[in-house]
Design an enzyme around this catalytic site. Sequence first.
Site, PDB file in Angstrom:
ATOM      1  N   ASP A 109      53.195  68.878  81.878  1.00 39.28           N
ATOM      2  CA  ASP A 109      52.861  67.513  82.286  1.00 39.28           C
ATOM      3  C   ASP A 109      54.061  66.623  81.970  1.00 39.28           C
ATOM      4  O   ASP A 109      54.604  66.680  80.858  1.00 39.28           O
ATOM      5  CB  ASP A 109      51.642  67.039  81.473  1.00 39.28           C
ATOM      6  CG  ASP A 109      50.423  66.794  82.347  1.00 39.28           C
ATOM      7  OD1 ASP A 109      50.403  67.255  83.489  1.00 39.28           O
ATOM      8  OD2 ASP A 109      49.478  66.133  81.869  1.00 39.28           O
ATOM      9  N   HIS A 115      49.704  59.912  77.817  1.00 40.67           N
ATOM     10  CA  HIS A 115      50.054  61.201  77.224  1.00 40.67           C
ATOM     11  C   HIS A 115      51.221  61.832  77.995  1.00 40.67           C
ATOM     12  O   HIS A 115      51.466  61.510  79.152  1.00 40.67           O
ATOM     13  CB  HIS A 115      48.851  62.157  77.237  1.00 40.67           C
ATOM     14  CG  HIS A 115      48.396  62.528  78.621  1.00 40.67           C
ATOM     15  ND1 HIS A 115      47.583  61.714  79.379  1.00 40.67           N
ATOM     16  CD2 HIS A 115      48.658  63.619  79.395  1.00 40.67           C
ATOM     17  CE1 HIS A 115      47.352  62.289  80.555  1.00 40.67           C
ATOM     18  NE2 HIS A 115      48.005  63.434  80.597  1.00 40.67           N
ATOM     19  N   LYS A 146      55.068  68.604  86.396  1.00 41.09           N
ATOM     20  CA  LYS A 146      54.094  68.036  87.315  1.00 41.09           C
ATOM     21  C   LYS A 146      53.623  66.680  86.804  1.00 41.09           C
ATOM     22  O   LYS A 146      53.721  66.388  85.618  1.00 41.09           O
ATOM     23  CB  LYS A 146      52.897  68.977  87.498  1.00 41.09           C
ATOM     24  CG  LYS A 146      52.154  69.316  86.204  1.00 41.09           C
ATOM     25  CD  LYS A 146      51.159  70.432  86.410  1.00 41.09           C
ATOM     26  CE  LYS A 146      50.390  70.741  85.153  1.00 41.09           C
ATOM     27  NZ  LYS A 146      49.471  69.681  84.736  1.00 41.09           N
ATOM     28  N   CYS A 158      43.512  71.433  83.911  1.00 42.72           N
ATOM     29  CA  CYS A 158      44.740  71.970  84.509  1.00 42.72           C
ATOM     30  C   CYS A 158      44.686  73.483  84.719  1.00 42.72           C
ATOM     31  O   CYS A 158      45.211  73.984  85.720  1.00 42.72           O
ATOM     32  CB  CYS A 158      45.951  71.545  83.691  1.00 42.72           C
ATOM     33  SG  CYS A 158      46.164  69.739  83.723  1.00 42.72           S
ATOM     34  N   HIS A 209      54.843  62.750  82.683  1.00 42.87           N
ATOM     35  CA  HIS A 209      54.431  61.462  83.248  1.00 42.87           C
ATOM     36  C   HIS A 209      55.397  60.327  82.937  1.00 42.87           C
ATOM     37  O   HIS A 209      56.064  60.331  81.893  1.00 42.87           O
ATOM     38  CB  HIS A 209      53.062  61.059  82.687  1.00 42.87           C
ATOM     39  CG  HIS A 209      51.953  61.986  83.057  1.00 42.87           C
ATOM     40  ND1 HIS A 209      51.729  62.409  84.344  1.00 42.87           N
ATOM     41  CD2 HIS A 209      50.973  62.564  82.302  1.00 42.87           C
ATOM     42  CE1 HIS A 209      50.672  63.208  84.370  1.00 42.87           C
ATOM     43  NE2 HIS A 209      50.201  63.325  83.144  1.00 42.87           N
ATOM     44  N   ASP A 241      50.618  73.923  80.455  1.00 46.23           N
ATOM     45  CA  ASP A 241      50.748  72.714  79.618  1.00 46.23           C
ATOM     46  C   ASP A 241      50.549  72.951  78.110  1.00 46.23           C
ATOM     47  O   ASP A 241      49.726  72.279  77.472  1.00 46.23           O
ATOM     48  CB  ASP A 241      49.742  71.653  80.094  1.00 46.23           C
ATOM     49  CG  ASP A 241      49.935  71.254  81.546  1.00 46.23           C
ATOM     50  OD1 ASP A 241      50.909  71.709  82.177  1.00 46.23           O
ATOM     51  OD2 ASP A 241      49.100  70.485  82.059  1.00 46.23           O
TER      52      ASP A 241
END
Length: 210
Positions: free
Chosen positions: A51, A86, A113, A158, A53, A13
């Site tokens: 990441d 975020h 992810k 993470c 989202h 990340d």
Amino acid sequence: MQIAATDALLVIDPQNDFCEGGALAVAGGAEIMPLINRLAERFDRVVVTQDWHTPDQISFASNHPGAAPFTEVEVAYGPQMLWPDHCIQGSPGADFHPEVAPTVQKALAVIRKGYNPAVDSYSGFFENDHRTPTGLGGLLRQLGVTRVFLAGLAFDYCVRFTAEDAVRQGFEAVVISDASRAIAPQTQAAARDSFRALEVVEIMAETFFG
């Protein structure tokens, strides 16, 4: 340290939102990017996680009326820390930090992810339900990898969960401490306790350059 053909570097990340000025900034996040590039030059196999989202992600405090970031709630798969919004898909904050571009360019794969709004994901191997795989384990096995080195953000979340899952999936795991940064001292200490219990090794980057 000699890097074997069965080794891979996992860069966790390295995104704008986890660096200074980002929505979930980790102190010193940006400063590790040049070191990550130097490390990536040494490895034939590099994989980056990202990441990714949706705005309705279950781990965002904004989706729990009255809840504050950095508090915990109970969800279907257990306790879940709530975060500021975020790394929203397609946003500048979800982009990789510009200084880590050479590493991203070299990467054999980018593992996204946390894109399921109902489940957060810290580990590069599994979502937080500890059952839903990301595909990273299968990819590494296909590449013949037996040992993974980890760097990136954040050490105590993470990076930690990816290292733990690596061991549980049968890989050796080595965390490059100075190529990672932690969110908080308490959770950094908890990560180190877990590493000792699972025989996750910690080293410094100078091991590769001495």
